[in-house]
Design an enzyme around this catalytic site. Structure first.
Site, PDB file in Angstrom:
ATOM      1  N   LYS A  79       0.876  -1.187   0.000  1.00  0.00           N
ATOM      2  CA  LYS A  79       0.000   0.000   0.000  1.00  0.00           C
ATOM      3  C   LYS A  79       0.901   1.221   0.000  1.00  0.00           C
ATOM      4  O   LYS A  79       2.012   1.183   0.535  1.00  0.00           O
ATOM      5  CB  LYS A  79      -0.865   0.016   1.259  1.00  0.00           C
ATOM      6  CG  LYS A  79      -2.104   0.868   1.146  1.00  0.00           C
ATOM      7  CD  LYS A  79      -3.260   0.044   0.634  1.00  0.00           C
ATOM      8  CE  LYS A  79      -4.482   0.866   0.354  1.00  0.00           C
ATOM      9  NZ  LYS A  79      -5.649   0.030   0.086  1.00  0.00           N
TER      10      LYS A  79
ATOM     11  N   ASP B 173      -6.973   4.252  -4.442  1.00  0.00           N
ATOM     12  CA  ASP B 173      -7.607   4.095  -3.131  1.00  0.00           C
ATOM     13  C   ASP B 173      -8.279   5.442  -2.876  1.00  0.00           C
ATOM     14  O   ASP B 173      -8.495   6.223  -3.814  1.00  0.00           O
ATOM     15  CB  ASP B 173      -6.553   3.734  -2.061  1.00  0.00           C
ATOM     16  CG  ASP B 173      -7.177   3.245  -0.752  1.00  0.00           C
ATOM     17  OD1 ASP B 173      -7.660   2.104  -0.703  1.00  0.00           O
ATOM     18  OD2 ASP B 173      -7.207   4.020   0.226  1.00  0.00           O
TER      19      ASP B 173
HETATM   20  O1  2IT Z   1      -8.078  -1.541  -0.628  1.00  0.00           O
HETATM   21  C1  2IT Z   1      -7.959  -2.065  -1.756  1.00  0.00           C
HETATM   22  O2  2IT Z   1      -8.129  -3.276  -1.932  1.00  0.00           O
HETATM   23  C2  2IT Z   1      -7.628  -1.198  -2.883  1.00  0.00           C
HETATM   24  N1  2IT Z   1      -7.457  -0.005  -2.674  1.00  0.00           N
HETATM   25  C3  2IT Z   1      -7.446  -1.761  -4.262  1.00  0.00           C
HETATM   26  C4  2IT Z   1      -6.077  -2.271  -4.469  1.00  0.00           C
HETATM   27  C5  2IT Z   1      -5.750  -2.703  -5.871  1.00  0.00           C
HETATM   28  O3  2IT Z   1      -4.571  -3.004  -6.100  1.00  0.00           O
HETATM   29  O4  2IT Z   1      -6.628  -2.735  -6.734  1.00  0.00           O
END
Ligand code: 2IT
Length: 449
Positions: free
Chosen positions: A128, A168
């Site tokens: 993340k 996100d």
């Molecule tokens: O919290 C999540 O699963 C997302 N923000 C999506 C992450 C993604 O790589 O699609």
């Protein structure tokens, strides 16, 4: 040493080593507490120090993001990428742009992502990233300059086989476009190093809808266990962003009546329920004009705007938190239960505080944690990667069929592992255990790295 003593010692040390990281500690504690039966049956995980290893990110990158606003003034933000776990595949997870972003919040999100990605059945590690940059109130050119500056550093650390960011909170296809463009320029490489791209330049159909649609499919699966379904159910969501809007859309399509949603300014109570026309207005308002839900009440006068108020006091059968962590407190949970709510299906990451979760468990209602029910977003990101590798585009129907299958498989895993190790119907334990076992076993297979 018995498992309980081991876990207590482990948690004490975890608190000492991460003293100020409140949300990270909350997320780890929630997972670890459900793992005790697994450790009891398989002491190898204790001997291999899997818990000690799995709570430590493989790498955290922190960097300076200097950029100029439209008046020429310089600003400095903080950028991060937490590359948490690559046992199952390259790091994968979103980028959050919001003033609340810190290394702590991203560590929590990357930890959750690792378990969520494990549940999707796809080969995805967990990561993340983000910045304390707020896109609200910024012009497109300011957002572009910021995104370019962010990638000027981050491009060193990501890549198609290494780490694949997506969106996100505060980071949608506009931001992904600017980041993808700068990444391509710096590397001279058109690759699938991001997901959440627009379909013209490598994106998957249905990726924007995937998290919300997946939440609604998951809720439908949960209700099926009680021989019930979404038809006629009165529902409330919280955040009216990407996840919230597409949750509302699919719930409505499946016959439910959505009567409440909110944003940073306040909430809407529309007792007549949202419909196609109202959804079209809301999408235009939120996605195109980036306006406030206040305008919804001005356009549809039967709807009530409630400044600064959340949606959890609105009577409903089913509640869908779709905003952010810890948005649903113990008090909110009691209010929902008092008003007859029998299903809570999380669209955001860790939206319910520990006392809210406790209240849902005590009441014995259907309750699913975000890492299971909101995994449709990252799952379709995984499908976007597959399409990029194959240089093909699947139709919306093809992607939707995969999404439905993946959500059903996650639902099935939760129930199977809950029955095997914990209490029947405990989606929290089931999701944590299923997610953990795949990552833990892969870590052991790969040795001490
Ligand atoms: O919290 C999540 O699963 C997302 N923000 C999506 C992450 C993604 O790589 O699609």
């Amino acid at each position: 040493m018995n498992t309980q003593t081991y876990l207590n010692n482990f948690l004490t040390e975890l608190h000492e080593r991460n003293a100020a990281q409140k949300v990270f500690l909350q997320a780890v504690e929630e997972v670890v507490r459900t793992l005790s039966p697994v450790l009891d049956q398989n002491p190898t995980y204790i001997k291999e120090k899997i818990l000690e290893r799995i709570v430590e990110p493989e790498r955290i990158i922190a960097f300076r993001v200097p950029w100029r606003d439209d008046k020429g003034e310089i600003h400095v933000n903080r950028g991060f990428r937490v590359q948490f776990n690559s046992a199952l595949g390259p790091y994968k997870g979103g980028i959050r742009f919001h003033s609340s972003v810190t290394a702590d919040s991203l560590k929590f999100l990357a930890f959750e992502q690792t378990f969520k990605n494990s549940l999707t059945t796809l080969p995805l590690g967990g990561g993340k990233g983000g910045s304390d940059f707020d896109t609200r109130g910024k012009s497109d050119t300011e957002v572009m300059r910021f995104c370019h500056a962010f990638i000027d550093e981050l491009y060193h650390h990501i890549g198609y086989h290494t780490d694949i960011p997506a969106g996100d909170l505060g980071c949608g296809s506009r931001e992904i476009g600017y980041m993808f463009g700068q990444y391509k320029k710096l590397t001279n490489d058109f690759t699938g190093a991001f997901t959440g791209k627009k379909p013209n330049w490598g994106g998957s159909l249905l990726r924007p809808q995937a998290t919300g649609y997946g939440v609604a499919y998951f809720a439908q699966n949960m209700l099926t266990t009680k021989e019930d379904d979404l038809k006629g159910k009165v529902c409330v969501v919280s955040g009216a962003g990407n996840v919230g809007i597409y949750t509302m859309e699919k719930l409505t399509e499946l016959g439910a009546k959505v009567v409440g949603f909110m944003d940073y300014d306040g909430s809407i109570y529309d007792k007549d329920g949202i419909n196609e026309e109202k959804l079209a207005f809301l999408k235009e308002l939120v996605f195109k004009r980036r306006g406030s839900v206040k305008e919804y009440a001005a356009k549809f006068p039967q709807a009530q705007f409630r400044p600064g108020q959340k949606t959890w006091d609105i009577p409903c059968d089913c509640a869908f938190p779709t905003a952010c962590e810890n948005e649903l407190t113990g008090t909110d949970a009691k209010l929902l239960l008092k008003n007859g709510c029998t299903l809570v299906c999380e669209g955001s990451n860790m939206p319910s505080t520990p006392d809210a979760v406790e209240a849902f468990h005590q009441a014995g209602i259907l309750y699913s944690p975000g890492k299971a029910s909101n995994a449709g977003g990252v799952a379709v990101s995984g499908l976007e990667m597959t399409q990029n590798s194959m240089r093909v585009y699947w139709t919306a129907e093809e992607v939707d069929a995969y999404l439905k299958r993946i959500m059903s498989s996650i639902h099935e895993s939760c129930l199977t592992y809950a029955s095997q190790f914990a209490t029947q119907g405990d989606y929290v334990a089931g999701a944590n255990i299923a997610g953990f076992l795949k990552v833990a076993d892969s870590m052991i297979d790969q040795g001490l790295v």
